[in-house]
Design an enzyme around this catalytic site. Structure first.
Site, PDB file in Angstrom:
ATOM      1  N   TYR A 142       0.915  -1.197   0.163  1.00  0.00           N
ATOM      2  CA  TYR A 142       0.152   0.038  -0.011  1.00  0.00           C
ATOM      3  C   TYR A 142       0.961   1.272  -0.074  1.00  0.00           C
ATOM      4  CZ  TYR A 142      -3.673   3.391   1.522  1.00  0.00           C
ATOM      5  OH  TYR A 142      -4.309   4.443   1.496  1.00  0.00           O
ATOM      6  N   ASP A 237       9.247   2.553   0.474  1.00  0.00           N
ATOM      7  CA  ASP A 237       8.171   3.321   1.226  1.00  0.00           C
ATOM      8  C   ASP A 237       8.120   2.730   2.704  1.00  0.00           C
ATOM      9  OD1 ASP A 237       5.849   3.808   2.225  1.00  0.00           O
ATOM     10  OD2 ASP A 237       4.486   3.037   1.014  1.00  0.00           O
ATOM     11  N   LYS A 265       3.471   8.569   9.004  1.00  0.00           N
ATOM     12  CA  LYS A 265       3.099   7.799  10.408  1.00  0.00           C
ATOM     13  C   LYS A 265       4.134   8.060  11.582  1.00  0.00           C
ATOM     14  CE  LYS A 265      -0.020   4.077   8.479  1.00  0.00           C
ATOM     15  NZ  LYS A 265       0.316   3.650   7.051  1.00  0.00           N
TER      16      LYS A 265
HETATM   17  C1  LIG Z   1      -0.097   4.277   5.680  1.00  0.00           C
HETATM   18  C2  LIG Z   1       0.814   3.973   4.600  1.00  0.00           C
HETATM   19  C3  LIG Z   1       0.763   4.967   3.491  1.00  0.00           C
HETATM   20  C4  LIG Z   1      -0.082   6.162   3.550  1.00  0.00           C
HETATM   21  O1  LIG Z   1      -0.075   7.108   4.356  1.00  0.00           O
HETATM   22  P1  LIG Z   1      -1.187   8.105   4.572  1.00  0.00           P
HETATM   23  O2  LIG Z   1      -0.657   9.090   5.691  1.00  0.00           O
HETATM   24  O3  LIG Z   1      -2.512   7.273   4.998  1.00  0.00           O
HETATM   25  O4  LIG Z   1      -1.602   8.868   3.515  1.00  0.00           O
HETATM   26  C5  LIG Z   1       1.638   4.936   2.613  1.00  0.00           C
HETATM   27  N1  LIG Z   1       2.543   3.680   2.452  1.00  0.00           N
HETATM   28  C6  LIG Z   1       2.474   2.900   3.587  1.00  0.00           C
HETATM   29  C7  LIG Z   1       3.439   1.783   3.659  1.00  0.00           C
HETATM   30  C8  LIG Z   1       1.618   3.153   4.590  1.00  0.00           C
HETATM   31  O5  LIG Z   1       1.429   1.933   5.616  1.00  0.00           O
END
Ligand SMILES: *Cc1c(COP(=O)(O)O)cnc(C)c1O
Length: 429
Positions: A142, A237, A265
């Protein structure tokens, strides 16, 4: 009727689905979402006054617990100076410098307001830098909700059985190429089938949005070699695993250097913050230095920066935190395994430090397909079993549990016991 049920009914009148982010709605586990009012350490209190041991930690940021005193104090202090200038401040450089010190692959960094923004900006930057249009995404990872990522996107999207969101154009989707996670050969074949067309490979170096799936040995190293050979930008990511599995994230833990890193996060300590950074040469392509446009009215917001800086400073200065998180994660893993083994269940349990997930009815989970073949009905039952015993797991079989430094061993024991009790109850039927 509980207050949560009451509030959820009212929320649905004015907010689509009653929530501001889909996974919160409990759709994949059934039942009414719990509405919360306060939290301290690793205990969250709902609007009916019921306490829960928290295994979401706001999906990461509460690594040192809710209302961590230094964070609360930093917020109180900075709030008196204004909530936003929309002009440069010293603290933005303090944060940037600290991130560059903590994360080995980052030489320069740009702040944004979410993980989504971080990932979509990193892709734009990689496209600008390479002058190519396609990128490779790994199935089940994601990267936020930007159009180009909503293709086999794990958790939220997977939970609803529609990995391809409506509203994403075919034109956009065709530039996102998909390979299975942990499958180096598939990535290689995609690159060979699209010579000189791939700008970037983006992945979660430790996947956390299809449950927790670590990279198999050689996978990250192999991607690095492929990217070097074909002049492709490698993007980690680390929005979820950054500052969590080690203070320098996956780069530190696995020793593989990406070209760009997306962060989020934990970086904001619970405030809406994201960031992307990496090689100086690539970052120099960003406006106002270079031709790749990227901007944000509230980017580098002083309150958010103070919150994030306070948390990151402590993580940077206290290596013991990661030793302790590993111990606690291992303790929880051992306890859950014992319970599952005692009940003679088939399961796969993956863990990297304080990130942990279990999949029922399968023996190994190394990619999205494996995660999908797990028994999510069984997960639902466990979820509700522990929920009513005061344990709050993420409401989806595709999510990860997060342990914080404030999860005492007695809280971990209570959690393990609650899983055992839930399973005993299930056996009665
Ligand atoms: C949560 C998450 C995102 C998106 O972050 P948001 O602050 O919700 O837009 C992108 N990449 C990873 C791996 C995530 O866990």
């Amino acid at each position: 009727m509980s207050r949560s049920e009451d509030l959820f009914e009212r929320a649905q009148l004015f907010i689509p689905g009653g929530v501001n982010s889909p996974v919160r709605a409990f759709k994949s586990v059934g039942g009414t979402p719990v509405f919360f009012q306060s939290a301290k350490g690793s205990i969250m209190t709902d609007v009916d006054g019921i306490d829960y041991i928290d295994y979401i930690g706001s999906w990461g940021p509460m690594i040192l617990g809710h209302c961590h005193p230094p964070v609360v104090n930093a917020l109180k202090k900075s709030i008196n100076n204004t909530t936003s200038f929309g002009a440069p401040t010293e603290i933005e450089t303090d944060v940037a410098q600290l991130i560059c010190e903590m994360v080995p692959a980052v030489e320069k960094v740009r702040m944004v307001n979410s993980g989504t923004e971080a990932c979509m900006s990193a892709i734009r930057l990689a496209r600008g830098y390479t002058d190519r249009e396609k990128f490779i995404k790994l199935e089940g990872c994601y990267h936020g909700h930007a159009d180009q990522f909503l293709i086999k996107a794990g958790s939220g999207a997977a939970t609803f059985g529609e990995p391809d969101s409506s509203g994403v154009t075919r034109g956009t989707a065709k530039d996102t190429l998909i390979a299975p996670y942990n499958d180096l050969l598939a990535v290689k074949q995609l690159i060979e089938a699209n010579p000189n067309e791939i700008a970037a490979i983006i992945l979660e170096p430790v996947a956390g949005n299809m449950g927790c799936i670590p990279p198999v040995k050689g996978f990250l190293e192999g991607l690095r070699v492929l990217c070097d050979t074909h002049r492709i930008v490698l993007i980690f990511d680390e929005v979820m695993c950054g500052f969590r599995i080690a203070k320098g994230g996956a780069t530190e833990l696995y020793g593989v250097m990406p070209d760009l890193v997306a962060m989020g996060k934990i970086i904001g300590g619970g405030m809406p913050v994201g960031a992307f950074g990496g090689k100086r040469e690539i970052m120099a392509m960003l406006a106002p230095e270079g031709p790749v446009y990227q901007a944000g009215t509230l980017s580098g917001n002083p309150i958010a920066m103070n919150c994030g800086l306070t948390l990151l400073k402590e993580l940077n200065a206290t290596p013991n935190i990661y030793i302790e998180l590993e111990k606690k994660g291992a303790y929880l893993e051992k306890g859950i395994r014992e319970v599952f083994d005692n009940h003679e269940l088939t399961y796969a349990l993956n863990r990297v430090g304080s990130m942990l997930s279990f999949h029922m009815g399968v023996t190994q989970v190394t990619n999205f397909n494996d995660a999908c073949s797990a028994d999510s009905e069984f997960f639902k039952k466990i979820f509700h079993g522990v929920l009513k015993r005061g344990i709050y797991f993420a409401p989806s079989a595709f999510e990860t549990l997060f342990v914080s430094i404030t999860h005492s061993y007695s809280l971990l024991d209570r959690t393990i016991h609650a899983i055992d009790e839930s399973l005993k109850e299930l056996r009665v039927f």
